[in-house]
Motif scaffolding. Structure first.
Motif, PDB file in Angstrom:
ATOM      1  N   LYS A 178       0.508   3.325   2.861  1.00 55.48           N
ATOM      2  CA  LYS A 178       1.588   3.435   3.841  1.00 55.48           C
ATOM      3  C   LYS A 178       2.322   4.777   3.710  1.00 55.48           C
ATOM      4  CE  LYS A 178       2.218  -1.564   4.252  1.00 55.48           C
ATOM      5  NZ  LYS A 178       0.983  -1.876   3.488  1.00 55.48           N
ATOM      6  N   LEU A 179       1.566   5.841   3.898  1.00 61.52           N
ATOM      7  CA  LEU A 179       2.112   7.188   3.927  1.00 61.52           C
ATOM      8  C   LEU A 179       1.438   7.936   5.066  1.00 61.52           C
ATOM      9  CD1 LEU A 179       1.962   8.161   0.120  1.00 61.52           C
ATOM     10  CD2 LEU A 179       4.030   7.581   1.412  1.00 61.52           C
TER      11      LEU A 179
ATOM     12  N   GLU B  98      -5.807   9.758  -6.145  1.00 64.40           N
ATOM     13  CA  GLU B  98      -5.947   8.886  -4.967  1.00 64.40           C
ATOM     14  C   GLU B  98      -5.571   7.440  -5.307  1.00 64.40           C
ATOM     15  OE1 GLU B  98      -9.692  11.664  -3.591  1.00 64.40           O
ATOM     16  OE2 GLU B  98     -10.039   9.576  -4.168  1.00 64.40           O
ATOM     17  N   ILE B  99      -6.087   6.964  -6.443  1.00 65.93           N
ATOM     18  CA  ILE B  99      -5.820   5.584  -6.848  1.00 65.93           C
ATOM     19  C   ILE B  99      -4.332   5.385  -7.107  1.00 65.93           C
ATOM     20  CG2 ILE B  99      -6.178   3.910  -8.706  1.00 65.93           C
ATOM     21  CD1 ILE B  99      -9.068   5.079  -8.926  1.00 65.93           C
ATOM     22  N   GLU B 100      -3.723   6.327  -7.823  1.00 62.94           N
ATOM     23  CA  GLU B 100      -2.301   6.209  -8.154  1.00 62.94           C
ATOM     24  C   GLU B 100      -1.444   6.200  -6.891  1.00 62.94           C
ATOM     25  OE1 GLU B 100       0.836   9.174 -10.264  1.00 62.94           O
ATOM     26  OE2 GLU B 100      -0.808   8.475 -11.545  1.00 62.94           O
ATOM     27  N   ILE B 101      -1.717   7.115  -5.967  1.00 64.86           N
ATOM     28  CA  ILE B 101      -0.930   7.205  -4.733  1.00 64.86           C
ATOM     29  C   ILE B 101      -1.139   5.966  -3.865  1.00 64.86           C
ATOM     30  CG2 ILE B 101      -0.705   8.500  -2.570  1.00 64.86           C
ATOM     31  CD1 ILE B 101      -1.465  11.027  -4.280  1.00 64.86           C
ATOM     32  N   ALA B 102      -2.396   5.541  -3.716  1.00 70.62           N
ATOM     33  CA  ALA B 102      -2.688   4.368  -2.882  1.00 70.62           C
ATOM     34  C   ALA B 102      -1.997   3.121  -3.425  1.00 70.62           C
ATOM     35  CB  ALA B 102      -4.190   4.155  -2.798  1.00 70.62           C
ATOM     36  N   HIS B 103      -2.157   2.861  -4.712  1.00 73.51           N
ATOM     37  CA  HIS B 103      -1.604   1.637  -5.291  1.00 73.51           C
ATOM     38  C   HIS B 103      -0.080   1.640  -5.294  1.00 73.51           C
ATOM     39  CE1 HIS B 103      -5.563   0.632  -7.642  1.00 73.51           C
ATOM     40  NE2 HIS B 103      -5.718   0.652  -6.332  1.00 73.51           N
ATOM     41  N   ALA B 104       0.520   2.822  -5.354  1.00 72.35           N
ATOM     42  CA  ALA B 104       1.984   2.907  -5.333  1.00 72.35           C
ATOM     43  C   ALA B 104       2.545   2.746  -3.928  1.00 72.35           C
ATOM     44  CB  ALA B 104       2.427   4.251  -5.917  1.00 72.35           C
TER      45      ALA B 104
END
Length: 239
Positions: free
Chosen positions: A71-72, A34-40
């Motif tokens: 933003k996905l 979650e953190i990786e996807i959100a921050h990317a």
């Protein structure tokens, strides 16, 4: 003969197992993803937000991530998060200590088990494949139900997998459900199962289960077939 029949009637009819936080300590995988996807993708996310979503479906997590700026689309977050967790679990399934032995104990006693998880089918199948041979008689995942936990539908579906009538209160009381999260405890209780909370890995502020349950154990070291039989016996007496 009568004593044996009574003992057989009080033996659990089935055992239903939640997955994340109950059989495997996979929450760190979900939170890392979650953190990786959100921050990317322009979002803000941290472990605390991740724990707030524990036990809920991936689309619910995705919607919350979007509210925090990711933003996905829900589908894009869903697909990326499932891929991330599935890859990590394929590398190493993070079994909770004693969980595999607990599955084997129940199977050797001749009690059928069903996996009951809000995770998608791909993730559920991954755990079933890595579980001890013959541990599960089936599974219910987030793709299979009308409504996810805390709705009772997942545990009612689990009963149907084994041919148990979910509208029969006596039969459902003979089904033991292992859970840890608030939404899971609510779901299993609402379905009429006898709920056993696993408390040793709970991340709540006070370390206590955030939902209703019939009994609890801290770790699988406390589990035996007699434990399950005694739970069912006490539950049946309370009906």
């Amino acid at each position: 003969m009568i004593a044996r029949r009574i003992a057989e009637q009080q033996l659990p009819l089935a055992v239903f197992w939640d997955m994340d936080g109950t059989l495997i300590d996979s929450e760190p995988y979900w939170h890392d993803g979650e953190i990786e996807i959100a921050h990317a993708n322009g979002g803000e996310w941290d472990e605390a937000l991740g724990w707030q979503c524990t036990g809920t479906s991936v689309p619910n997590v995705a919607r919350k991530m979007i509210k925090h700026g990711t933003k996905l689309s829900v589908q894009e977050i869903h697909d990326q998060l499932i891929s991330y967790v599935a890859h990590r679990e394929q590398e190493r399934m993070p079994w909770i200590p004693g969980a595999r032995e607990a599955l084997e104990l129940v199977a050797q006693a001749g009690i059928p088990s069903v996996l009951v998880t809000s995770s998608p089918r791909h993730v559920a199948r991954g755990l079933v494949r890595q579980a001890p041979t013959g541990a599960f008689g089936g599974y219910v995942c987030g793709d299979d139900v009308r409504a996810n936990k805390p709705d009772p539908d997942p545990y009612r579906q689990a009963a149907r997998v084994l041919g148990i009538d979910p509208d029969d209160a006596h039969l459902m009381a003979r089904c033991v459900a292992f859970e840890d999260s608030g939404v899971g405890l609510q779901s299993a209780t609402a379905a009429g199962t006898t709920v056993l909370a696993l408390t040793g890995y709970i991340r709540t502020a006070d370390g206590q289960p955030a939902g209703p349950f019939f009994d609890s154990i801290a770790t699988y070291d406390e589990l035996s077939i007699d434990t399950l039989r005694n739970m069912v016996s006490r539950r049946l007496q309370s009906l």
